[in-house]
Design a protein around this motif. Structure first.
Motif, short mmCIF file in Angstrom:
data_model
loop_
_atom_site.label_atom_id
_atom_site.label_comp_id
_atom_site.label_asym_id
_atom_site.label_seq_id
_atom_site.Cartn_x
_atom_site.Cartn_y
_atom_site.Cartn_z
N LEU A 1 31.79 75.82 5.49
CA LEU A 1 33.01 75.93 4.70
C LEU A 1 34.22 75.97 5.64
O LEU A 1 34.18 76.62 6.68
N PHE A 2 35.25 75.24 5.28
CA PHE A 2 36.44 75.11 6.11
C PHE A 2 37.67 75.48 5.28
O PHE A 2 37.70 75.28 4.06
N TRP A 3 38.69 75.94 5.98
CA TRP A 3 40.00 76.08 5.38
C TRP A 3 41.00 75.28 6.21
O TRP A 3 40.98 75.34 7.45
N TYR A 4 41.83 74.52 5.49
CA TYR A 4 42.88 73.73 6.13
C TYR A 4 44.22 74.09 5.50
O TYR A 4 44.30 74.43 4.32
N LYS A 5 45.25 73.97 6.31
CA LYS A 5 46.63 74.20 5.86
C LYS A 5 47.36 72.86 5.90
O LYS A 5 47.23 72.10 6.86
N GLN A 6 48.09 72.56 4.84
CA GLN A 6 48.86 71.32 4.80
C GLN A 6 50.33 71.62 4.53
O GLN A 6 50.72 71.86 3.38
N PRO A 7 51.16 71.60 5.55
CA PRO A 7 52.60 71.78 5.34
C PRO A 7 53.17 70.56 4.62
O PRO A 7 52.47 69.57 4.41
N SER A 8 54.43 70.63 4.29
CA SER A 8 55.05 69.52 3.56
C SER A 8 55.04 68.23 4.36
O SER A 8 55.16 67.13 3.79
N SER A 9 54.88 68.30 5.66
CA SER A 9 54.82 67.10 6.49
C SER A 9 53.58 66.27 6.22
O SER A 9 53.53 65.07 6.52
N GLY A 10 52.53 66.89 5.67
CA GLY A 10 51.34 66.13 5.28
C GLY A 10 50.12 66.33 6.16
O GLY A 10 49.00 66.12 5.71
N GLU A 11 50.32 66.74 7.39
CA GLU A 11 49.17 66.88 8.29
C GLU A 11 48.29 68.04 7.86
O GLU A 11 48.76 69.09 7.49
N MET A 12 46.98 67.82 7.92
CA MET A 12 46.01 68.88 7.60
C MET A 12 45.68 69.61 8.89
O MET A 12 45.20 69.02 9.84
N SER B 1 54.12 79.19 4.56
CA SER B 1 54.35 78.48 3.29
C SER B 1 53.82 77.06 3.41
O SER B 1 54.27 76.28 4.26
N ALA B 2 52.85 76.74 2.57
CA ALA B 2 52.17 75.44 2.65
C ALA B 2 51.11 75.37 1.56
O ALA B 2 50.90 76.32 0.82
N MET B 3 50.45 74.20 1.49
CA MET B 3 49.24 74.06 0.65
C MET B 3 48.04 74.46 1.50
O MET B 3 47.97 74.12 2.69
N TYR B 4 47.09 75.13 0.87
CA TYR B 4 45.88 75.54 1.56
C TYR B 4 44.67 74.98 0.81
O TYR B 4 44.55 75.14 -0.40
#
Lengths: 114, 118
Positions: free
Chosen positions: B34-45, B87-90
């Motif tokens: 299982l992994f967790w990634y963060k995606q800021p508004s710039s788009g990079e995971m 602050s980002a998508m997770y």
């Protein structure tokens, strides 16, 4: 160590055209995976390459294809573009694509189809 | 088929407080990751943390820790001392091996948008 790079970062095409996206993995990484991200479908796996061979493929039509070169760089191609192909295309690399490897992502290519 | 569920479309947290982002998964494979990634508004995971199904201890990476409850099939991400830059998508993701060998693909959840308030 440089991260995963993708070119171009932004692309605008019209329906019916074709497009080629490029991905350079982290130095030493030999596995490259491609993902499509859209607001409606989320993140979906396209395909994975290792040693110039496609090992896995997602549920996408044949218009989506890819390849990997001997230096591990990879390209993906989308032919006969449709409006629904507008998306962020993310490339990820890992050492050899083993279970314990982590996939590291590039900044993505944002494709807009008009 | 394997599935990842993130039930929190959006969350707010006050700066310097801790926050937990939920993730549940479904798989019949005895071995998984299982992994967790963060995606800021710039788009990079951005890779944050990894937990293997056979790992005895919960994974930790700096301010990130993973609350892994195998019996409940949950892998919640805990961020301590939140910062404005968090602050980002997770996204929570699970490794799937379609060919049954060492190659794998990631199955992602729908993501949680975290907003850190000053």
């Amino acid at each position: 160590k440089a991260g995963v790079t993708q070119t171009p970062r932004y692309l605008i095409k019209t329906r019916g055209q074709q497009v080629t996206l490029s991905c350079s993995p982290i130095s030493g990484h030999r596995s490259v995976s491609w993902y499509q991200q859209t607001p409606g479908q989320g993140l979906q796996f396209l395909f994975e390459y290792f040693s110039e061979t496609q090992r896995n493929k997602g549920n996408f039509p044949g218009r989506f294809s890819g390849r990997q070169f001997s230096n591990s760089r990879s390209e993906m191609n989308v032919s006969t573009l449709e409006l629904g192909d507008s998306a962020l295309y993310l490339c990820a690399s890992s050492l050899v694509g083993r279970e314990t490897d982590t996939q590291y992502f590039g900044p993505g290519t944002r494709l807009t189809v008009l | 088929a394997q599935k990842i569920t993130q039930t929190q479309p959006g969350m707010f947290v006050q700066e310097k407080e801790a926050v937990t982002l939920d993730c549940t998964y479904d798989t019949s494979d005895p071995s998984y990751g299982l992994f967790w990634y963060k995606q800021p508004s710039s788009g990079e995971m951005i890779f944050l943390i990894y937990q293997g199904s056979y790992d005895q201890q919960n994974a930790t990476e700096g301010r990130y820790s993973l609350n892994f409850q195998k019996a409940r099939k949950s892998a919640n991400l805990v961020i301590s001392a939140s910062q404005l830059g968090d602050s980002a998508m997770y996204f929570c993701a699970m490794r799937e091996s379609p060919r049954g060998d060492s190659s794998y693909k990631l199955i992602f959840g729908s993501g949680t948008r975290l907003l850190v308030r000053p």
